[in-house]
Scaffold this motif. Structure first.
Motif, short mmCIF file in Angstrom:
data_model
loop_
_atom_site.label_atom_id
_atom_site.label_comp_id
_atom_site.label_asym_id
_atom_site.label_seq_id
_atom_site.Cartn_x
_atom_site.Cartn_y
_atom_site.Cartn_z
N ASP A 187 -53.86 -15.78 -35.98
CA ASP A 187 -54.10 -15.28 -34.90
C ASP A 187 -54.75 -13.91 -34.93
N VAL A 188 -55.01 -13.68 -36.02
CA VAL A 188 -55.61 -12.23 -36.51
C VAL A 188 -56.83 -12.73 -37.52
N SER A 189 -57.84 -12.00 -37.28
CA SER A 189 -58.82 -12.08 -38.19
C SER A 189 -58.71 -11.31 -39.60
N CYS A 190 -59.29 -11.76 -40.49
CA CYS A 190 -58.99 -11.26 -42.07
C CYS A 190 -59.97 -10.26 -42.28
N ALA A 191 -60.80 -9.65 -41.26
CA ALA A 191 -61.73 -8.67 -41.80
C ALA A 191 -61.16 -7.41 -42.57
N GLY A 192 -60.05 -7.15 -41.85
CA GLY A 192 -59.08 -6.00 -42.48
C GLY A 192 -58.44 -6.19 -43.64
N PHE A 193 -58.36 -7.44 -44.02
CA PHE A 193 -57.38 -7.61 -45.01
C PHE A 193 -55.96 -7.60 -44.99
N PRO A 194 -55.07 -7.93 -43.99
CA PRO A 194 -54.02 -7.65 -43.74
C PRO A 194 -53.09 -8.06 -44.89
N ASP A 195 -52.30 -7.15 -45.40
CA ASP A 195 -51.28 -7.15 -46.63
C ASP A 195 -50.00 -7.79 -45.92
N PRO A 196 -49.28 -8.83 -46.58
CA PRO A 196 -47.82 -9.16 -46.37
C PRO A 196 -46.92 -8.07 -46.70
N GLN A 197 -47.09 -7.09 -47.37
CA GLN A 197 -46.41 -6.04 -47.69
C GLN A 197 -46.35 -4.97 -46.60
N MET A 198 -47.53 -4.97 -45.85
CA MET A 198 -47.41 -3.84 -44.90
C MET A 198 -47.09 -4.28 -43.33
N GLU A 199 -47.30 -3.45 -42.47
CA GLU A 199 -46.91 -3.29 -41.35
C GLU A 199 -47.29 -4.85 -40.37
N GLU A 200 -48.51 -5.46 -40.99
CA GLU A 200 -49.16 -6.54 -40.34
C GLU A 200 -48.36 -7.82 -40.92
N ALA A 201 -47.30 -7.44 -41.62
CA ALA A 201 -46.58 -9.02 -42.05
C ALA A 201 -46.40 -9.82 -40.98
N ALA A 202 -45.92 -9.57 -39.79
CA ALA A 202 -45.75 -10.37 -38.99
C ALA A 202 -47.00 -11.49 -38.74
N SER A 203 -48.07 -11.10 -38.74
CA SER A 203 -48.99 -11.88 -38.66
C SER A 203 -49.59 -12.81 -39.94
N VAL A 204 -48.74 -12.76 -40.87
CA VAL A 204 -49.07 -13.35 -42.29
C VAL A 204 -48.29 -14.75 -42.31
N LEU A 205 -49.00 -15.89 -42.71
CA LEU A 205 -48.11 -16.96 -43.01
C LEU A 205 -48.27 -17.22 -44.33
N LEU A 206 -49.08 -16.91 -45.12
CA LEU A 206 -48.99 -17.42 -46.70
C LEU A 206 -49.62 -16.67 -47.52
N ASP A 207 -48.92 -16.42 -48.60
CA ASP A 207 -49.34 -15.55 -49.55
C ASP A 207 -49.34 -16.36 -51.04
N LEU A 208 -50.37 -16.86 -51.59
CA LEU A 208 -50.70 -17.86 -52.59
C LEU A 208 -51.50 -17.09 -53.76
N ASP A 209 -50.89 -17.37 -54.80
CA ASP A 209 -51.64 -16.87 -56.29
C ASP A 209 -51.72 -18.19 -57.03
N TYR A 210 -53.12 -18.53 -57.27
CA TYR A 210 -53.16 -19.60 -58.04
C TYR A 210 -54.68 -19.29 -58.94
N TRP A 211 -54.82 -20.38 -59.83
CA TRP A 211 -56.08 -20.24 -60.66
C TRP A 211 -57.03 -21.51 -60.02
N VAL A 212 -58.21 -20.99 -60.19
CA VAL A 212 -59.28 -22.39 -59.90
C VAL A 212 -60.36 -22.45 -61.03
N LEU A 213 -60.66 -23.53 -61.33
CA LEU A 213 -61.85 -23.77 -62.19
C LEU A 213 -63.13 -23.71 -61.44
N MET A 214 -64.07 -23.12 -62.10
CA MET A 214 -65.37 -22.79 -61.60
C MET A 214 -66.59 -22.88 -62.49
N PRO A 215 -67.57 -23.43 -62.32
CA PRO A 215 -68.68 -23.66 -63.13
C PRO A 215 -69.33 -22.17 -63.18
#
Length: 357
Positions: free
Chosen positions: A318-346
């Motif tokens: 329910d919160v736009s990510c234009a401000g890049f809310p960080d799970p460690q900051m006060e906006e944490a209540a709005s954060v659902l997932l924090d995922l760190d992963y590798w992708v293969l790209m051409p």
């Protein structure tokens, strides 16, 4: 004696315990279509046999996250049927392509246990591996889950907390055999941005949102044969701390991956998951948005057509990510997932340019 199983409770787990999970599952093109319909997946390699074949593959492979959740679902009845919460992931490696028509089964090893101070729950760490019908390993991951005790007075097993790697090293990523991105058509893919166009530290607002519907998240969870009670039993959940059915965290993960197409359209494969956590629960009616940050880049040895991006994706409700809310900051209540992963790209550089100019 009842023939029905109530699943394992915390005191049933011991380090070194090995579990062979029921039930084998064949993933069909129908399952792939349902997965796409539920999450909006539109990455071209997984969407089109013809596109996949132009990249050297025999057909469109099963999406990496569909494979992950099918294997995850196999483990639920034995590992997390009595879970309070699934807490995190680490050391997830996709080891080989999976194809429609393949059948999968899973085995797990308990690698750690730790009772919580409340004496009512504990943390269980398992390493799970998925295999195809030839018993070839296709996926391996560690997860840890908070599990209820059957009896608070029961003695807890000896505590062991495993040491887990922070990331899967770039040189351990598996590039699918026969994959060749030298003929990758950027026009059909929907984006001209390849590996060399992304910079470490760059943040991307994926802009679009998807609202979670009650029926859809339950159908998605059934697709993986995930039987966790909290996602289905509304009567049981009325007395829980949530008060209603909660959405399987994997559903949020899939929505975030699909939303990331707008900005990472050529992130063709998830090669590994370094770590992840479900920061807050989601429920039907929540609208998911997400943003991503490029954490690192890895040049695949001996290849000019493919590279790997290490990406962090944060999903919010329910919160736009234009401000890049960080799970460690006060906006944490709005954060659902924090995922760190590798992708293969051409790669579309001078020595690795695709044909879709």
């Amino acid at each position: 004696m009842t023939k029905a199983s109530r699943g394992n409770f915390f005191e049933d787990f011991r380090p070194g315990m090995e579990i062979s999970h029921a039930v084998p599952r064949t993933v069909t093109t129908g399952d792939v279509s349902l997965y796409s319909a539920l999450h909006g997946m539109r990455f071209p390699v997984q969407s089109s046999d013809a596109f996949a074949q132009s990249c050297g593959l025999r057909q469109a492979p099963i999406d990496n996250l569909l494979l992950f959740h099918v294997i995850f679902g196999k483990t639920v009845p034995d590992v997390s049927l009595n879970a309070v919460a699934n807490l995190g992931y680490a050391e997830c490696r996709f080891l080989a392509p999976a194809w429609p028509g393949d059948s999968f089964h899973a085995r797990s090893e308990v690698i750690g246990v730790r009772e919580n101070s409340n004496g009512s729950t504990g943390i269980v760490y398992v390493r799970s591996t998925g295999y195809n019908q030839h018993d070839d390993a296709v996926l391996s991951f560690v997860r840890w889950v908070m599990v209820n005790k059957r009896d608070k007075a029961s003695p807890a097993p000896q505590g062991v907390v495993p040491q887990l790697a922070d990331i899967v090293p770039g040189d351990e990523l598996v590039v699918p055999a026969s994959l060749d991105f030298s003929g990758y058509d950027r026009r059909l893919a929907g984006s001209t941005d390849g590996f060399d166009d992304y910079k470490i530290g760059e943040k991307i607002d994926h802009i679009d949102g998807m609202t979670i519907e009650e029926a859809e998240h339950q159908i998605a969870t059934r697709l993986y044969q995930n039987t966790a009670k909290g996602h289905f039993d509304a009567v049981l959940q009325q007395s829980s701390r949530f008060g209603r059915r909660i959405v399987y965290g994997g559903h949020v993960m899939n929505l975030a991956r699909s939303l990331s197409f707008n900005g990472l359209a050529n992130a063709a494969f998830v090669a590994a998951i370094n770590g992840g956590r479900h920061v807050n629960p989601a429920a039907s009616g929540d609208t998911v948005y997400c943003w991503s940050e490029v954490l690192d880049k890895h040049v695949v040895a001996g290849r000019t057509d493919v590279g790997a991006l290490r990406v962090r994706t944060v999903a919010t409700k329910d919160v736009s990510c234009a401000g890049f809310p960080d799970p460690q900051m006060e906006e944490a209540a709005s954060v659902l997932l924090d995922l760190d992963y590798w992708v293969l790209m051409p790669r579309f550089g001078e020595s690795g340019r695709g044909d879709g100019q």
